[in-house]
Design a protein around this motif. Structure first.
Motif, PDB file in Angstrom:
ATOM      1  N   ALA A  57       1.862   6.152 -11.915  1.00  0.00           N
ATOM      2  CA  ALA A  57       2.297   4.758 -11.720  1.00  0.00           C
ATOM      3  C   ALA A  57       1.694   3.841 -12.772  1.00  0.00           C
ATOM      4  O   ALA A  57       2.384   2.962 -13.319  1.00  0.00           O
ATOM      5  CB  ALA A  57       1.898   4.296 -10.314  1.00  0.00           C
ATOM      6  N   MET A  58       0.414   4.041 -13.097  1.00  0.00           N
ATOM      7  CA  MET A  58      -0.229   3.210 -14.119  1.00  0.00           C
ATOM      8  C   MET A  58       0.410   3.424 -15.487  1.00  0.00           C
ATOM      9  O   MET A  58       0.597   2.477 -16.258  1.00  0.00           O
ATOM     10  CB  MET A  58      -1.725   3.533 -14.179  1.00  0.00           C
ATOM     11  N   GLY A  59       0.743   4.683 -15.782  1.00  0.00           N
ATOM     12  CA  GLY A  59       1.403   4.968 -17.051  1.00  0.00           C
ATOM     13  C   GLY A  59       2.765   4.306 -17.151  1.00  0.00           C
ATOM     14  O   GLY A  59       3.153   3.813 -18.215  1.00  0.00           O
ATOM     15  N   THR A  60       3.491   4.282 -16.042  1.00  0.00           N
ATOM     16  CA  THR A  60       4.798   3.622 -16.029  1.00  0.00           C
ATOM     17  C   THR A  60       4.650   2.123 -16.237  1.00  0.00           C
ATOM     18  O   THR A  60       5.431   1.505 -16.971  1.00  0.00           O
ATOM     19  CB  THR A  60       5.517   3.894 -14.697  1.00  0.00           C
ATOM     20  N   MET A  61       3.635   1.533 -15.620  1.00  0.00           N
ATOM     21  CA  MET A  61       3.425   0.092 -15.756  1.00  0.00           C
ATOM     22  C   MET A  61       3.015  -0.297 -17.174  1.00  0.00           C
ATOM     23  O   MET A  61       3.179  -1.451 -17.577  1.00  0.00           O
ATOM     24  CB  MET A  61       2.348  -0.368 -14.770  1.00  0.00           C
ATOM     25  N   GLY A  62       2.490   0.646 -17.926  1.00  0.00           N
ATOM     26  CA  GLY A  62       2.110   0.348 -19.300  1.00  0.00           C
ATOM     27  C   GLY A  62       3.272   0.342 -20.272  1.00  0.00           C
ATOM     28  O   GLY A  62       3.081   0.041 -21.454  1.00  0.00           O
ATOM     29  N   LYS A  63       4.468   0.673 -19.808  1.00  0.00           N
ATOM     30  CA  LYS A  63       5.640   0.718 -20.681  1.00  0.00           C
ATOM     31  C   LYS A  63       6.392  -0.609 -20.642  1.00  0.00           C
ATOM     32  O   LYS A  63       6.593  -1.208 -19.574  1.00  0.00           O
ATOM     33  CB  LYS A  63       6.597   1.842 -20.249  1.00  0.00           C
ATOM     34  N   ASP A  64       6.849  -1.059 -21.816  1.00  0.00           N
ATOM     35  CA  ASP A  64       7.633  -2.294 -21.873  1.00  0.00           C
ATOM     36  C   ASP A  64       8.955  -2.139 -21.135  1.00  0.00           C
ATOM     37  O   ASP A  64       9.480  -3.108 -20.563  1.00  0.00           O
ATOM     38  CB  ASP A  64       7.897  -2.676 -23.334  1.00  0.00           C
ATOM     39  N   SER A  65       9.499  -0.934 -21.123  1.00  0.00           N
ATOM     40  CA  SER A  65      10.781  -0.712 -20.449  1.00  0.00           C
ATOM     41  C   SER A  65      10.674  -0.976 -18.950  1.00  0.00           C
ATOM     42  O   SER A  65      11.635  -1.432 -18.315  1.00  0.00           O
ATOM     43  CB  SER A  65      11.268   0.722 -20.687  1.00  0.00           C
ATOM     44  N   PHE A  66       9.491  -0.698 -18.369  1.00  0.00           N
ATOM     45  CA  PHE A  66       9.309  -0.950 -16.935  1.00  0.00           C
ATOM     46  C   PHE A  66       9.423  -2.440 -16.643  1.00  0.00           C
ATOM     47  O   PHE A  66      10.113  -2.853 -15.703  1.00  0.00           O
ATOM     48  CB  PHE A  66       7.948  -0.426 -16.472  1.00  0.00           C
ATOM     49  N   TRP A  67       8.761  -3.260 -17.468  1.00  0.00           N
ATOM     50  CA  TRP A  67       8.783  -4.698 -17.209  1.00  0.00           C
ATOM     51  C   TRP A  67      10.139  -5.304 -17.537  1.00  0.00           C
ATOM     52  O   TRP A  67      10.567  -6.286 -16.918  1.00  0.00           O
ATOM     53  CB  TRP A  67       7.670  -5.379 -18.003  1.00  0.00           C
TER      54      TRP A  67
END
Length: 196
Positions: A57-67
């Motif tokens: 989950a933390m790795g996903t939140m670090g991606k610009d695509s997630f935001w």
């Protein structure tokens, strides 16, 4: 006068001390040898699963695509995070299984559950600092890449120590058991293509 004998007390086997998750996860940083020895015969599936999902989950939140997805649809962004976390968990388990299998092929005698669970735990516990920085800084920034290098080296060293202790292998065979999959995981997860 009847002689009464005192009831013989059976020797009680000392129960192993409970290894709490925070002691297990953070103890790998300040007393890794003691923690790995204490957890040698324990299945740490709960802590390993929790940490894999958290790091996914933390790795996903670090991606610009997630935001970017979050601004369009928070629900879809959360679904993407959940899927990413599950994929990370499955990939982590596969790494642990392969490492255990290679160690056994090299003459090791360790048990499956403790080896696999501890391998997953070691991999992600040592990656927490990089993930924390990556959540706030660009992935190609100097602090994130420096943290990736340090935690990758520390994680590989702990993985070798783990396999050497669990499977009673010499250091060179322990290195052989973890090297390929650790290098692949580090290249794909900590230094992904396009991050430089």
């Amino acid at each position: 006068m009847p002689v009464t004998s005192a009831p013989s007390s059976k020797p009680t086997s000392a129960k192993p001390r409970r290894l709490l998750w925070h002691r297990l996860i953070f103890g790998l940083w300040y007393r890794p040898v003691d923690v790995l020895d204490e957890a040698r015969d324990r299945s740490v599936w709960g802590a390993a699963t929790f940490l894999s999902l958290l790091c996914g989950a933390m790795g996903t939140m670090g991606k610009d695509s997630f935001w970017g997805q979050w601004e369009v649809s928070p629900a879809l962004a959360l679904w993407a995070m959940a899927i990413g976390a599950v994929v990370v968990l499955l990939a982590s388990l596969l790494l642990g299984i392969v490492t255990h299998a290679i160690a056994r092929r090299l003459g090791g005698n360790g048990r499956f559950a403790p080896t696999t669970g501890l391998f997953v735990l070691v991999f992600w516990a040592t990656d927490l600092p990089r993930l924390a920085l990556d959540a706030w800084l660009p992935s190609d920034s100097v602090p994130v890449r420096a943290a990736a290098s340090v935690t990758a080296a520390f994680g590989c060293a702990l993985a070798v120590l783990l396999i050497r202790g669990q499977h009673h292998l010499p250091t060179r065979k322990a290195v052989a058991a973890v090297s390929v999959q650790m290098l692949a995981a580090v290249a794909l997860l900590k230094f992904p293509p396009g991050s430089g």
